[in-house]
Structures are given as C-alpha cells and as structure tokens.
Design a protein around this motif. Structure first.
Motif, short mmCIF file in Angstrom:
data_model
loop_
_atom_site.label_atom_id
_atom_site.label_comp_id
_atom_site.label_asym_id
_atom_site.label_seq_id
_atom_site.Cartn_x
_atom_site.Cartn_y
_atom_site.Cartn_z
N GLU A 2 0.83 -1.19 0.00
CA GLU A 2 0.00 0.00 0.00
C GLU A 2 0.87 1.25 0.00
N ASN A 3 0.51 2.22 -0.84
CA ASN A 3 1.19 3.51 -0.89
C ASN A 3 0.47 4.44 0.07
N PRO A 4 1.15 4.94 1.11
CA PRO A 4 0.47 5.80 2.10
C PRO A 4 -0.05 7.11 1.50
N GLU A 5 0.44 7.48 0.35
CA GLU A 5 -0.02 8.70 -0.31
C GLU A 5 -1.44 8.54 -0.87
N PHE A 6 -1.83 7.30 -1.15
CA PHE A 6 -3.16 7.01 -1.69
C PHE A 6 -3.92 6.19 -0.65
N LYS A 7 -4.61 6.87 0.23
CA LYS A 7 -5.32 6.20 1.31
C LYS A 7 -6.65 5.63 0.82
N LYS A 8 -6.98 4.45 1.30
CA LYS A 8 -8.24 3.81 0.93
C LYS A 8 -9.40 4.58 1.56
N TYR A 20 5.23 17.01 -13.16
CA TYR A 20 6.25 16.78 -14.19
C TYR A 20 7.61 17.20 -13.63
N ILE A 21 8.61 16.46 -14.03
CA ILE A 21 10.00 16.83 -13.74
C ILE A 21 10.71 16.83 -15.08
N SER A 22 11.43 17.91 -15.35
CA SER A 22 12.09 18.09 -16.64
C SER A 22 12.95 16.89 -17.00
N ASN A 23 12.76 16.41 -18.24
CA ASN A 23 13.55 15.32 -18.82
C ASN A 23 13.45 14.00 -18.02
N THR A 24 12.27 13.75 -17.44
CA THR A 24 12.11 12.59 -16.57
C THR A 24 10.75 11.92 -16.78
N ILE A 25 10.70 10.63 -16.45
CA ILE A 25 9.44 9.89 -16.35
C ILE A 25 9.20 9.65 -14.87
N VAL A 26 8.12 10.22 -14.34
CA VAL A 26 7.76 10.06 -12.93
C VAL A 26 6.68 8.99 -12.84
N THR A 27 6.88 8.00 -11.99
CA THR A 27 5.87 6.95 -11.81
C THR A 27 5.54 6.81 -10.32
N LYS A 28 4.28 6.56 -10.04
CA LYS A 28 3.83 6.28 -8.67
C LYS A 28 2.82 5.15 -8.74
N TYR A 29 2.98 4.20 -7.84
CA TYR A 29 2.00 3.12 -7.73
C TYR A 29 0.89 3.55 -6.79
N ILE A 30 -0.34 3.46 -7.27
CA ILE A 30 -1.50 3.69 -6.42
C ILE A 30 -1.75 2.41 -5.63
N LEU A 31 -1.72 1.28 -6.32
CA LEU A 31 -1.77 -0.05 -5.70
C LEU A 31 -0.76 -0.94 -6.41
#
Length: 113
Positions: A2-8, A20-31
């Motif tokens: 579980e990602n604490p940033e995405f609370k159920k 967005y971050i310049s020249n980057t791929i940003v990824t975050k898992y929700i689940l």
C-alpha cells in the motif's frame, strides 16, 4: 503493498498526485499487489517509456495531455480522456511528443495463491 499517499476510502484527484519533472518519467503506484497494479505516470516531452513485457493485458488512460502508444510499429495517438487495452505479451512503447499524464492498470488473471 500500500502507498500511504493514496489512502483507501479517501477521494483524491489522480493527476494532482504527481508533477512533471524536466527530462524525466515520474511513476507512482496507487496499488501494487500480487493480483495486479495501478500506476500513474507523468512523462516529460521527448521521453519514451518502455515497460517490461508481461503476459497480462494493460489498460491505459491519458488523464492529461496526449500520448503516442507504439505497438508492432503502429502508432496510436491518445488524447486526454482516451484509453485503450494493450494486449499481453506485446512489446510496446509509450512516447511523449508533448508531456502527459497516464493511468495504467494491470490485472493478473489466473493468479493462484
């Protein structure tokens, strides 16, 4: 996991959860669980996301901007709100001709515990 940033049971706006971050791929898992995952990406202009090929289909939806999905050397252009299913075991890329945000969902069928 579980990602604490995405609370159920708490509402959130997905595209506001990453920048967005310049020249980057940003990824975050929700689940990110054994049975599948939900991920959100912010891809800056000019970047190419090359995911690992899995035997499972992937559902993607553009939630901001426009994306180019390349499957078997064929380009499919998705605009804000568009979605598609990428077949399992199919190599593909997701390209940023302009920066965009995308939701990606993989459900692992036939999972045995």
């Amino acid at each position: 996991m579980e990602n604490p940033e995405f609370k159920k049971s708490i509402a959130f706006r997905i595209k506001d959860k990453l920048n967005y971050i310049s020249n980057t791929i940003v990824t975050k898992y929700i689940l990110n669980e054994k049975t599948g995952n939900i991920m959100v990406m912010a891809i800056d202009y000019g970047k190419v996301y090359i995911p690992k090929t899995t035997p499972f289909s992937t559902f993607v939806q553009v939630i901001e901007g426009e994306a180019e999905v390349v499957i078997n050397e064929q380009s499919i252009y998705l605009q804000n709100g568009d979605c598609m299913i990428i077949p399992g075991s199919t190599p593909h890329t997701i390209e940023a001709n302009q920066r965009f945000k995308m939701l990606s969902v993989i459900l692992k069928s036939g999972y045995d515990e």
